[in-house]
Design a protein around this motif. Structure first.
Motif, PDB file in Angstrom:
ATOM      1  N   GLY A 263       2.256  35.883  27.779  1.00  0.00           N
ATOM      2  CA  GLY A 263       2.824  37.131  28.274  1.00  0.00           C
ATOM      3  C   GLY A 263       4.331  37.245  28.153  1.00  0.00           C
ATOM      4  O   GLY A 263       4.820  38.107  27.430  1.00  0.00           O
ATOM      5  N   PRO A 264       5.080  36.373  28.827  1.00  0.00           N
ATOM      6  CA  PRO A 264       6.534  36.532  28.830  1.00  0.00           C
ATOM      7  C   PRO A 264       7.152  36.450  27.446  1.00  0.00           C
ATOM      8  O   PRO A 264       8.264  36.892  27.234  1.00  0.00           O
ATOM      9  CB  PRO A 264       7.006  35.362  29.695  1.00  0.00           C
ATOM     10  CG  PRO A 264       5.829  34.963  30.488  1.00  0.00           C
ATOM     11  CD  PRO A 264       4.637  35.271  29.654  1.00  0.00           C
TER      12      PRO A 264
ATOM     13  N   ARG B 214       5.700  37.659  24.653  1.00  0.00           N
ATOM     14  CA  ARG B 214       5.121  38.589  23.695  1.00  0.00           C
ATOM     15  C   ARG B 214       6.178  39.436  22.986  1.00  0.00           C
ATOM     16  O   ARG B 214       6.003  39.830  21.848  1.00  0.00           O
ATOM     17  CB  ARG B 214       4.096  39.477  24.396  1.00  0.00           C
ATOM     18  CG  ARG B 214       2.823  39.603  23.619  1.00  0.00           C
ATOM     19  CD  ARG B 214       1.804  40.409  24.393  1.00  0.00           C
ATOM     20  NE  ARG B 214       1.030  39.594  25.298  1.00  0.00           N
ATOM     21  CZ  ARG B 214       0.596  40.001  26.493  1.00  0.00           C
ATOM     22  NH1 ARG B 214       0.883  41.205  26.932  1.00  0.00           N
ATOM     23  NH2 ARG B 214      -0.126  39.210  27.240  1.00  0.00           N
TER      24      ARG B 214
ATOM     25  N   ALA C 155      11.075  37.773  35.600  1.00  0.00           N
ATOM     26  CA  ALA C 155      12.090  38.777  35.909  1.00  0.00           C
ATOM     27  C   ALA C 155      12.155  39.070  37.402  1.00  0.00           C
ATOM     28  O   ALA C 155      13.133  39.619  37.886  1.00  0.00           O
ATOM     29  CB  ALA C 155      11.806  40.052  35.130  1.00  0.00           C
TER      30      ALA C 155
ATOM     31  N   LEU D 105       9.069  46.193  32.904  1.00  0.00           N
ATOM     32  CA  LEU D 105       9.532  44.972  33.564  1.00  0.00           C
ATOM     33  C   LEU D 105      10.473  45.267  34.733  1.00  0.00           C
ATOM     34  O   LEU D 105      10.705  44.412  35.585  1.00  0.00           O
ATOM     35  CB  LEU D 105      10.212  44.046  32.552  1.00  0.00           C
ATOM     36  CG  LEU D 105       9.291  43.519  31.452  1.00  0.00           C
ATOM     37  CD1 LEU D 105      10.076  42.724  30.426  1.00  0.00           C
ATOM     38  CD2 LEU D 105       8.190  42.655  32.056  1.00  0.00           C
TER      39      LEU D 105
HETATM   40  C1  LIG Z   1       8.899  38.160  32.064  1.00  0.00           C
HETATM   41  C2  LIG Z   1       7.708  38.875  31.549  1.00  0.00           C
HETATM   42  O1  LIG Z   1       7.711  39.416  30.471  1.00  0.00           O
HETATM   43  N1  LIG Z   1       6.647  38.844  32.348  1.00  0.00           N
HETATM   44  C3  LIG Z   1       5.408  39.493  32.002  1.00  0.00           C
HETATM   45  C4  LIG Z   1       4.530  38.533  31.252  1.00  0.00           C
HETATM   46  O2  LIG Z   1       3.288  39.058  30.958  1.00  0.00           O
HETATM   47  C5  LIG Z   1       2.537  39.396  32.104  1.00  0.00           C
HETATM   48  C6  LIG Z   1       1.225  39.898  31.647  1.00  0.00           C
HETATM   49  O3  LIG Z   1       0.708  39.060  30.682  1.00  0.00           O
HETATM   50  C7  LIG Z   1       3.298  40.440  32.918  1.00  0.00           C
HETATM   51  O4  LIG Z   1       2.603  40.714  34.096  1.00  0.00           O
HETATM   52  C8  LIG Z   1       4.677  39.931  33.260  1.00  0.00           C
HETATM   53  O5  LIG Z   1       5.446  40.916  33.890  1.00  0.00           O
END
Ligand SMILES: CC(=O)N[C@H]1CO[C@H](CO)[C@@H](O)[C@@H]1O
Ligand code: HEM
Ligand SMILES: *[C@@H]1O[C@H](CO)[C@@H](O)[C@H](O)[C@H]1NC(C)=O
Ligand SMILES: *[C@@H]1O[C@H](CO)[C@@H](O)[C@H](O)[C@H]1NC(C)=O
Ligand SMILES: *[C@@H]1O[C@H](CO)[C@@H](O)[C@H](O)[C@H]1NC(C)=O
Ligand SMILES: *[C@@H]1O[C@H](CO)[C@@H](O)[C@H](O)[C@H]1NC(C)=O
Length: 346
Positions: A112-113, A115, A185, A222
């Motif tokens: 996730g973070p 991507r 974040a 975000l």
């Molecule tokens: C820091 C960030 O991008 N956090 C995101 C990562 O991905 C998840 C979902 O897969 C999000 O919920 C987060 O906000």
């Protein structure tokens, strides 16, 4: 505590003096740190590849490509800086972020973070160039570290920090390791400090490296909770300047779409400068994690000191060298990948 800040300031002034004496503009090697060691027992060094690639200067080859790209696409500077950070915080600065998923594995890229991390094509291009002229020598992890420095340095036309080299490439990349290692974040100060400490980076590094958010963009979702529903009653984060919150709501209207982008440094997100701290100290820090730097007295004091651009540049250089040494693989470990996206087959 006051003593700590003073030491920081005095050290900064000393280093500024040192930089002024040695900074020789466009020479990719010039910074007066030759052959030094960084961190405990880490044996990265300046110009590690000197004498291994004939007349080719690896530093110059990387810089030429990065500067050409950033000149055309200035937003790349932030991408390449962030790429290095994400590489270093997960399994150390070992190029593991570059590995593509395979049929039965998901890698750091998939998490996730990560991507929205990009810049991979530039690293591929640099690697191809270096492989064509000096095959099997230069690690992908070092290319990422050099590219981050060069991307930021383009604005100044001189190296903003020394990059010690000699990293080897890792063979493992796991999506599952990203979540715990990269701060969110929405992280508070305690969590941020702990996550940096886990990388042997201290409070000063945390405050200083957060200044990277002086360039670049975020995706609106975000920051949406901070703007629209912070405590679940349709409110904004009370620690965020109200006027700025209003501005951000206009840029990031509901309903949120992941394609809407917002600059993180309100007045100068295209420029690497100390405005991040000016904004932060006016309660215009972008993420909860930025605003969190004002919730601790020592960290808030450092944020004030870093409003001075000369101090910020010196401290940022110092902290980038420290971040670039996090859990690196050196001689005898890892490998030199042939292609940055895949481990070598043996
Ligand atoms: C820091 C960030 O991008 N956090 C995101 C990562 O991905 C998840 C979902 O897969 C999000 O919920 C987060 O906000
Ligand atoms: C302190 C903890 C940190 C948190 C919680 C954090 C979080 C984030 C988030 C959520 C984004 C937006 C990503 C997107 O929407 O695409 C972002 C962008 C960015 N971060 Fe951080 N970050 C942190 C530290 C760092 C550090 C240490 C660096 C580099 C040294 C860095 C460099 C960047 C850059 C340059 C961008 C802009 C990327 C772009 O323009 O595409 N960040 N960060
Ligand atoms: C991935 O799949 C291949 C072929 O199905 C298999 O040989 C290999 O062991 C698998 N690797 C892992 C890490 O599971
Ligand atoms: C910070 O966040 C962590 C994790 O979410 C939480 O456990 C902790 O209580 C928080 N600390 C403070 C001081 O709010
Ligand atoms: C605001 O947050 C609360 C509590 O998390 C949630 O129940 C509500 O649906 C949210 N409202 C909006 C508009 O997202
Ligand atoms: C941004 O610019 C405006 C107008 O020039 C100024 O009022 C504001 O203080 C600046 N904000 C920051 C955070 O520097």
């Amino acid at each position: 505590m006051r003593k700590g800040i003073l030491v920081l300031l005095v050290a900064s002034i000393l280093v500024v003096g040192c930089m002024a004496g040695n900074g020789n503009g466009n020479d990719g090697n010039g910074n007066g740190h030759g052959g030094g060691h960084v961190g405990d027992g880490v044996t990265l060094k300046m110009n590690y590849y000197e004498e291994q690639c004939g007349s080719l200067s690896v530093e110059k080859a990387v810089r030429d490509i990065v500067w050409t790209k950033v000149a055309v696409t200035p937003s790349l500077a932030a991408k390449l800086l962030r790429l290095h950070y994400h590489d270093c915080f997960v399994r150390g600065c070992d190029g593991s972020i570059l590995l593509d998923p395979t049929q039965n594995t998901t890698t750091e890229k998939n998490a996730g973070p990560n991507r929205s991390v990009s810049g991979y094509e530039i690293i591929d291009e640099i690697k191809e160039e270096l492989e064509s002229k000096c095959p099997g020598i230069v690690s992908c992890a070092d290319i990422v570290a050099l590219a981050a420095r060069d991307a930021v340095s383009f604005q100044f036309k001189k190296d903003m920090w020394p990059v010690f080299t000699g990293r080897k490439d890792g063979k493992i990349s796991l999506a599952s390791e990203v979540g715990n290692n990269l701060p969110s974040a929405n992280a508070n100060f305690t969590t941020l400090l702990a996550q940096f400490a886990a990388k042997k980076l201290d409070l000063n590094d945390l405050v200083t490296l957060s200044g990277a958010h002086t360039i670049g963009i975020s995706h609106c979702p975000l920051v949406a909770r901070r703007l629209y529903n912070f405590t679940g009653i349709g409110d904004a984060d009370p620690s965020l300047d109200m006027t700025y919150a209003q501005t951000l709501r206009k840029i990031c209207p509901n309903p949120q779409t992941f394609t809407t982008l917002v600059e993180m440094d309100p007045n100068s997100s295209g420029s690497f400068d100390s405005n991040y701290y000016r904004a932060l100290n006016q309660h215009k820090g972008f993420f909860v994690s930025d605003a969190a730097l004002l919730t601790n007295q020592q960290s808030a004091t450092i944020s004030k000191v870093l409003e001075n651009p000369l101090v910020f540049f010196v401290e940022f250089a110092r902290s980038m060298v420290r971040m670039g040494a996090v859990d690196v693989l050196t001689d005898g470990q890892g490998e030199i990948r042939k292609i940055c996206r895949v481990v070598n087959s043996h």
